[in-house]
Write an enzyme that holds these catalytic residues in place. Structure first.
Site, PDB file in Angstrom:
ATOM      1  N   LYS A  17     -17.672  10.347  15.959  1.00 50.08           N
ATOM      2  CA  LYS A  17     -16.617  10.792  15.040  1.00 50.08           C
ATOM      3  C   LYS A  17     -15.758   9.681  14.481  1.00 50.08           C
ATOM      4  O   LYS A  17     -15.486   9.631  13.278  1.00 50.08           O
ATOM      5  CB  LYS A  17     -15.751  11.832  15.740  1.00 50.08           C
ATOM      6  N   LYS A  63       2.958 -17.504  -6.794  1.00 46.77           N
ATOM      7  CA  LYS A  63       1.729 -16.787  -6.465  1.00 46.77           C
ATOM      8  C   LYS A  63       1.734 -15.312  -6.873  1.00 46.77           C
ATOM      9  O   LYS A  63       2.725 -14.619  -6.732  1.00 46.77           O
ATOM     10  CB  LYS A  63       1.467 -16.863  -4.952  1.00 46.77           C
ATOM     11  N   TYR A 122     -28.523  17.031  23.663  1.00 44.11           N
ATOM     12  CA  TYR A 122     -27.149  16.545  23.508  1.00 44.11           C
ATOM     13  C   TYR A 122     -26.762  15.633  24.661  1.00 44.11           C
ATOM     14  O   TYR A 122     -27.067  15.900  25.822  1.00 44.11           O
ATOM     15  CB  TYR A 122     -26.159  17.719  23.442  1.00 44.11           C
ATOM     16  N   SER A 177       3.767 -14.501  -2.538  1.00 49.30           N
ATOM     17  CA  SER A 177       3.764 -15.317  -1.332  1.00 49.30           C
ATOM     18  C   SER A 177       5.206 -15.498  -0.879  1.00 49.30           C
ATOM     19  O   SER A 177       6.120 -15.583  -1.701  1.00 49.30           O
ATOM     20  CB  SER A 177       3.137 -16.673  -1.637  1.00 49.30           C
ATOM     21  N   GLU A 226      -9.102  -8.414  -2.128  1.00 46.94           N
ATOM     22  CA  GLU A 226      -9.505  -9.157  -0.931  1.00 46.94           C
ATOM     23  C   GLU A 226      -9.668  -8.214   0.258  1.00 46.94           C
ATOM     24  O   GLU A 226     -10.627  -8.298   1.026  1.00 46.94           O
ATOM     25  CB  GLU A 226      -8.469 -10.229  -0.597  1.00 46.94           C
ATOM     26  N   THR A 285     -25.628 -16.905 -13.692  1.00 48.15           N
ATOM     27  CA  THR A 285     -26.578 -16.877 -12.579  1.00 48.15           C
ATOM     28  C   THR A 285     -26.212 -18.092 -11.745  1.00 48.15           C
ATOM     29  O   THR A 285     -25.796 -19.126 -12.300  1.00 48.15           O
ATOM     30  CB  THR A 285     -28.054 -16.966 -13.051  1.00 48.15           C
ATOM     31  N   HIS A 286     -26.306 -17.963 -10.453  1.00 50.84           N
ATOM     32  CA  HIS A 286     -25.853 -19.026  -9.531  1.00 50.84           C
ATOM     33  C   HIS A 286     -24.390 -19.384  -9.778  1.00 50.84           C
ATOM     34  O   HIS A 286     -23.970 -20.501  -9.510  1.00 50.84           O
ATOM     35  CB  HIS A 286     -26.738 -20.273  -9.668  1.00 50.84           C
TER      36      HIS A 286
HETATM   37  N1  ARG Z   1     -16.243  16.770  22.157  1.00 49.65           N
HETATM   38  C1  ARG Z   1     -17.657  16.910  22.217  1.00 49.65           C
HETATM   39  C2  ARG Z   1     -18.309  16.052  21.132  1.00 49.65           C
HETATM   40  O1  ARG Z   1     -17.616  15.537  20.311  1.00 49.65           O
HETATM   41  C3  ARG Z   1     -18.029  18.333  22.011  1.00 49.65           C
HETATM   42  C4  ARG Z   1     -19.297  18.727  22.658  1.00 49.65           C
HETATM   43  C5  ARG Z   1     -19.184  18.553  24.113  1.00 49.65           C
HETATM   44  N2  ARG Z   1     -20.223  19.158  24.806  1.00 49.65           N
HETATM   45  C6  ARG Z   1     -20.414  18.904  26.108  1.00 49.65           C
HETATM   46  N3  ARG Z   1     -21.341  19.571  26.676  1.00 49.65           N
HETATM   47  N4  ARG Z   1     -19.710  18.026  26.752  1.00 49.65           N
HETATM   48  O2  ARG Z   1     -19.479  15.847  21.092  1.00 49.65           O
END
Ligand code: ARG
Length: 474
Positions: A340, A298, A332, A292, A305, A170-171
């Protein structure tokens, strides 16, 4: 001819920005095209995009919205496209912005008007939301398998070391003796919780957005339930606005990834310490270390890391996603395209890290002697002597005080508590009989912690067995 699309809709669309250019009087600026395109990274959704499109087409045909002949053409065309993508011969075009438009355009090139009917009752908004959920599901399955492999490697290492004594800290100061196997099982607990977190996330994400179309739903009489079943979803999203704009599951996923990397980072920190010659508790296989260019002696734990460093990246992705979502009005918005890269990056980072760790853990060599002598150095059994006095009738606080004074004395003399003679022990307290020595041994100390969750070797072995049973059914 499909009843949904009269002949006038089948005319060739004009050159650039085929999907919507009828509305525009000039092509999109080149920089804007580069700026808005997602094809470089969303093409990895291609397989899921095709899977969802095929299910959508089959549903449209079943509902009489496209003909059986159209469906057959779409299936043939998609099979060819899938083969082209797998072979690497598919020509991705930035002018077609994203994976959805690239595939749809190629489909129409291959099969003509039937390809143009595929987008009936669908928008890219519900399409992309569906693709990501399909991708996420498969990715979670891969990650869970990788987490199971890491746990398996930890159990394999823990088993022969259920009774190997090391200092527990601990610590980062020596606290009490523990079994090395017990220490490893702490990480098994963490990674097993990680699996349940991912599984929970999967269950919440496993609902079908398709049918939400752009945002309000569709005027076509589609069968969303059939589509959900065909794609293995457990149901449909019940609000079209939420269906196209929800990315909670992406946040949950990145949060789960962040915790996995946090656990990996903690383990890495320990591996790095244990590898240090001042500890010398373990050695890693050479294939996980680097040397190294200047210091010939080393052997650096670079992988550990780097994994510790990559936990920062996982957290960054989580923060990016929450920030991405927080100010978006329904429904949307193009902002969502930014979901993504963090998602993919977290998934890739965690998957590669876990795969390397399963192998690296399996190759750990343990220096039980060094662990033991480190445990001998730090008065690790002081609590056991205090506990002994409590069992002989002393209040814990008084026992604590007596042993604390003994430790001070021993430290000054450079000896351990077990270096005290019987007479010296008796002088500390008349309650200390020679039998007290048993509680001063490292083995006695760990064996005494014999309850669920304790470090006694029998408990460690039982936990290993229970974990193995759990993993076998995972
Ligand atoms: N490439 C767009 C996305 O990843 C797909 C949907 C686009 N829709 C639009 N109305 N521009 O979200």
């Amino acid at each position: 001819m499909s009843p949904a699309f009269p002949a006038i809709m089948t005319e060739q669309l004009s050159k650039k920005n085929e999907a919507w250019s009828g509305r525009f009087s000039e092509p999109v600026a080149e920089l804007v095209q580069q700026y808005t395109a997602s094809i470089d990274f969303d093409k990895r959704l291609a397989h899921y995009d095709i899977q969802a499109s095929l299910a959508h087409a089959a549903m449209l045909a079943k509902c009489g919205l496209i003909s059986q002949a159209d469906l057959a053409a779409i299936e043939t065309g998609m099979a060819r496209i899938a083969a082209e993508i797998s072979a690497g011969s598919f020509k991705w075009s930035i002018e077609l912005e994203d994976v959805h438009l690239n595939i749809e355009k190629r489909l129409t090139e291959l099969i003509g008007d039937a390809g143009k009917r595929l987008h009936t009752a669908r928008s890219r908004n519900d399409q992309v939301a569906t693709d990501i959920r399909l991708w996420l599901r498969a990715t979670i399955d891969e990650l869970c398998a990788a987490l199971v492999a890491v746990q398996g490697a930890l159990l394999d290492l823990a088993e022969p070391h259920a009774a190997t004594v090391m200092p527990g800290f601990t610590h980062l100061q020596v606290a009490q003796p523990i079994s090395f196997g017990h220490h490893l099982l702490a990480y098994v607990e963490m990674f097993s919780r990680d699996v349940t977190r991912l599984t929970d996330c999967r269950a919440r994400a496993n609902f079908l957005p398709l049918g939400a179309a752009a945002l309000a739903g569709t005027s076509f009489a589609i069968d969303r339930d059939q589509l959900a079943t065909a794609l293995g979803f457990s149901g449909v999203c019940h609000n079209s606005l939420d269906a196209v704009s929800d990315r909670d599951f992406a946040v949950e996923f990145c949060a789960a990834c962040t915790l996995i990397m946090t656990h990996i980072s903690r383990l890495s920190e320990e591996i790095i310490l244990w590898m240090n010659p001042a500890f010398a508790f373990i050695d890693l296989a050479d294939r996980f270390c680097t040397g190294s260019s200047i210091m010939p002696q080393k052997k650096n734990p670079d992988v550990a890391e780097l994994a510790r460093g990559k936990s920062a990246r996982a957290l960054g992705n989580l923060v990016a996603l929450v920030t991405l979502i927080k100010a978006q009005p329904l429904a949307y918005n193009k902002d969502n395209q930014e979901d993504k890269e963090p998602l993919f990056d977290s998934a890739d980072t965690v998957l590669m890290t876990l795969r390397i760790y399963a192998d690296m853990i399996a190759g750990i060599r343990v220096n039980a002697k060094a662990m033991r002598s480190a445990a001998e150095r730090g008065f690790a059994t002081a609590t056991d002597l205090a506990d002994y006095l409590v069992r002989r009738g002393l209040a814990f606080r008084d026992a604590h005080e007596i042993v604390a004074r003994a430790v001070r004395d021993c430290a000054a003399r450079g000896i351990g508590l077990d270096g005290l003679s019987d007479a010296e022990l008796l002088a500390l307290s008349p309650l200390i009989e020679p039998a007290a020595r048993a509680s001063l041994t490292l083995e006695g100390s760990i064996a005494a912690r014999n309850h669920v969750g304790g470090t006694a070797p029998v408990r460690v072995k039982a936990e290993i067995e229970a974990h193995r049973k759990r993993l076998a059914t995972a």
